[in-house]
Design an enzyme around this catalytic site. Structure first.
Site, short mmCIF file in Angstrom:
data_model
loop_
_atom_site.label_atom_id
_atom_site.label_comp_id
_atom_site.label_asym_id
_atom_site.label_seq_id
_atom_site.Cartn_x
_atom_site.Cartn_y
_atom_site.Cartn_z
N ASP A 282 26.86 22.29 18.81
CA ASP A 282 28.13 22.19 19.51
C ASP A 282 28.44 23.51 20.23
O ASP A 282 28.30 24.59 19.63
CB ASP A 282 29.23 21.89 18.47
CG ASP A 282 30.57 21.58 19.12
OD1 ASP A 282 30.65 20.57 19.83
OD2 ASP A 282 31.53 22.34 18.90
N GLU B 51 9.73 26.29 9.97
CA GLU B 51 9.31 26.42 8.57
C GLU B 51 9.24 25.06 7.89
O GLU B 51 8.64 24.89 6.85
CB GLU B 51 10.31 27.27 7.78
CG GLU B 51 10.26 28.74 8.10
CD GLU B 51 11.40 29.45 7.37
OE1 GLU B 51 11.78 29.02 6.25
OE2 GLU B 51 11.90 30.43 7.94
#
Ligand code: GLC
Ligand code: MG
Length: 554
Positions: free
Chosen positions: A219, A268
């Site tokens: 956002d 990751e």
């Protein structure tokens, strides 16, 4: 129990799922209400996953469902790791993600890093501790200007109207410092120079990634970093909601470092977790900076959303979009509507709803034929129009209630969806005659999922067909370019090749039928309006006014 699918499996899968994913935005308050309180909830979304799978989308983006006082429809988050009781529990979120995965769909959630709620414990504590507290460095607190600090620290204007600053009251009751809020006063901006803020958001991302989400919609991604010293704007007119002006609080170069670190965090995790930026920038080249190879995966293409219904303008804009994203080897995204804008069936209407709907149907075929990823906003597959006559007393958009807010009309695209039946809430909630947080127009009985299902002329069946073709035809979906065809003035047409044949998309944006050469088009696959007529003698095809089609071409 998972019902058998009617959506075909993908015939071709690009190396990265997000290169051409069709992502469906769920605005949870308005999607489906499981408990009859008039507000949509996560169990409601979960109960309708089969619908989304059968529609043929690849992923859902769910707007915020976190703990929030709902001063801005959940974009004012008080606890980023908890689900608001209105929407359910973290357990419901986990179950929803698991079910979506079992149905072959991914789930993206919102992250709101520019600001939190004024009820967030950090802000409450910073207020409580008063000026000078190190906790205030997580926000933008400043003394006021003028005698007794009565004037705001600078001239910035909230996107929801009024000053972007609100004065605080010190614990002893005297007027204190001011704090910055680019949006509502209930949404204090976080200070991204603070390592506490940076660390906190890394933990929040991990929390949801560990729970299984496939990514984030960021956002106000362009707002996190403010120009040093918070310089005056020097202008006082009301800015557009997330407009394109050059301002000291948007699209500052410093934001990119944040996204580089988020990208390595995402990597990751196994399974291609992604992030898409809500970044309103001045140009597509500036937007492309958010999707450089070591930054985010996608950014919304708001220029396409804002484009007028005009073949030449659309072509230019699509070409510029593809070029800008090709330069950074990122997919272009296409979107026509979201929870902040007037629904496109109404935007295109120029006062004539039938015209708006014809264009909306054509625009859907255009969007879904373009290379890259498409975002659908809930209800557009039903052809829902904007609701323009919501009574003032039930409106909830904070911008509407701010004294000089210019863009406070976002409730009209957030009216709860009609699913079935002839009386409100049209299957949105479990009880006939039960509540819906915004009133639904009576005409929506005819627009419900139930009413449109099986009707080959309905908008819903057009979307289902288009998504089915898109999933199975290797010429559609991922890609970086199109081959433009010059067929006739007012007609936007392009061809997409694959080793198994080509698809041509042609869009007549004029109000008159247009004759184009049939040999360029091939065999009709799908049309947004009546099937285009083919002239016996010449083989020319007559494209109906404001319509689009897909053709299989050799
Ligand atoms: C984004 C959201 C919008 C919200 C604003 C503030 O633009 O899409 O709904 O009001 O950010 O969070
Ligand atoms: Mg509910």
């Amino acid at each position: 129990m998972i019902a058998p699918t009617t959506a075909p499996a993908r015939a071709h899968t690009p190396p990265d799922w997000w290169q051409d994913a069709v992502i469906y935005q769920v605005y949870p308050r308005s999607f489906a209400d499981s408990d009859g309180d008039g507000c949509g909830d996560l169990a409601g979304v979960r109960s309708r996953l089969g619908y989304l799978r059968d529609l043929g989308v690849d992923a859902l983006w769910i707007s915020p469902f976190y703990t929030s006082p709902q001063a801005d429809g959940g974009y004012d988050v008080a606890d980023y790791r908890a689900v608001d009781p209105v929407y359910g529990t973290v357990g419901d979120a986990e179950a929803l993600i698991a079910d979506a995965h079992a149905l072959g769909m991914r789930v993206i959630v919102d992250v709101v890093p520019n600001h939190c709620s004024d009820r967030h414990p950090w802000f409450l504590q910073a207020l409580h501790e008063g000026a000078g507290s190190p906790l205030r460095a997580r926000f933008h607190f400043r003394p006021g200007r003028g005698p007794d600090g009565e004037e705001p620290p600078n001239d910035w204007i909230s996107l929801f109207g009024g000053s972007a600053w609100t004065r605080t009251t010190d614990p002893d009751g005297t007027p204190g410092e001011w704090y910055l809020h680019l949006f509502a006063p209930q949404q204090p901006d976080l200070n991204w120079d603070s390592t506490a803020v940076q660390d906190e958001f890394r933990c929040i991302l991990r929390f949801w990634l560990d729970l299984g989400v496939d990514g984030f919609r960021i956002d106000v991604a362009h707002g996190l970093v403010k120009a040093p010293g918070l310089p005056d704007l020097g202008r006082y007119e009301q800015l557009d909601l997330l407009g394109e002006q050059l301002v000291p609080y948007f699209d500052q170069d410093g934001v990119h470092e944040i996204y580089r670190s988020w990208r390595s965090l995402l990597e990751e995790y196994p399974g291609q977790r992604i992030a898409v930026a809500e970044a309103w920038t001045r140009s597509l080249d500036r937007t492309a900076r958010y999707v450089r190879p070591d930054e985010l995966h996608q950014a919304f293409n708001f220029k396409f959303l804002n484009a007028p219904w005009d073949a030449a303008r659309l072509r230019e804009l699509i070409a510029t979009s593809l070029e800008a994203m090709r330069a950074v080897d990122a997919p272009t995204t296409w979107t026509l509507s979201n929870h902040d804008v007037i629904r496109h069936a109404t935007r295109y209407a120029e006062g004539d709803p039938a015209l708006g709907l014809r264009r909306a149907r054509a625009a859907a075929l255009l969007m879904l034929a373009l290379p890259g990823s498409a975002y659908l906003y809930q209800g557009e597959e039903l052809g829902l129009p904007e609701v323009t006559d919501i009574p003032d007393e039930v409106r909830q958009d904070p911008a509407f209630h701010r004294a000089d807010g210019g863009n406070g009309m976002r409730d009209g695209c957030r009216v709860p969806l009609p699913w079935s039946g002839t009386g409100a809430p049209y299957g949105f909630g479990p009880v006939p005659g039960g509540p819906a947080w915004l009133p639904q127009p009576p005409e929506w009985a005819g627009l419900s999922v139930e009413a449109q299902t099986g009707d080959p002329r309905s908008v819903l069946e057009l979307y289902r067909s288009a998504l089915r073709v898109r999933r199975t035809d290797p010429a559609l979906g991922a890609g970086r370019s199109v081959e433009w065809l010059d067929l006739a003035p007012g007609v936007l047409a392009f061809r997409r090749d694959s080793d198994q044949g080509a698809v041509v998309c042609a869009v007549n944006t004029t109000g008159e039928p247009v004759r184009v050469p049939g040999d360029v088009l091939g065999t009709l696959l799908l049309a947004s309006a009546d099937e285009p007529q083919v002239a016996q003698d010449s083989g020319d095809v007559l494209l109906p006014a404001d319509s689009a089609g897909w053709w299989r071409s050799s």
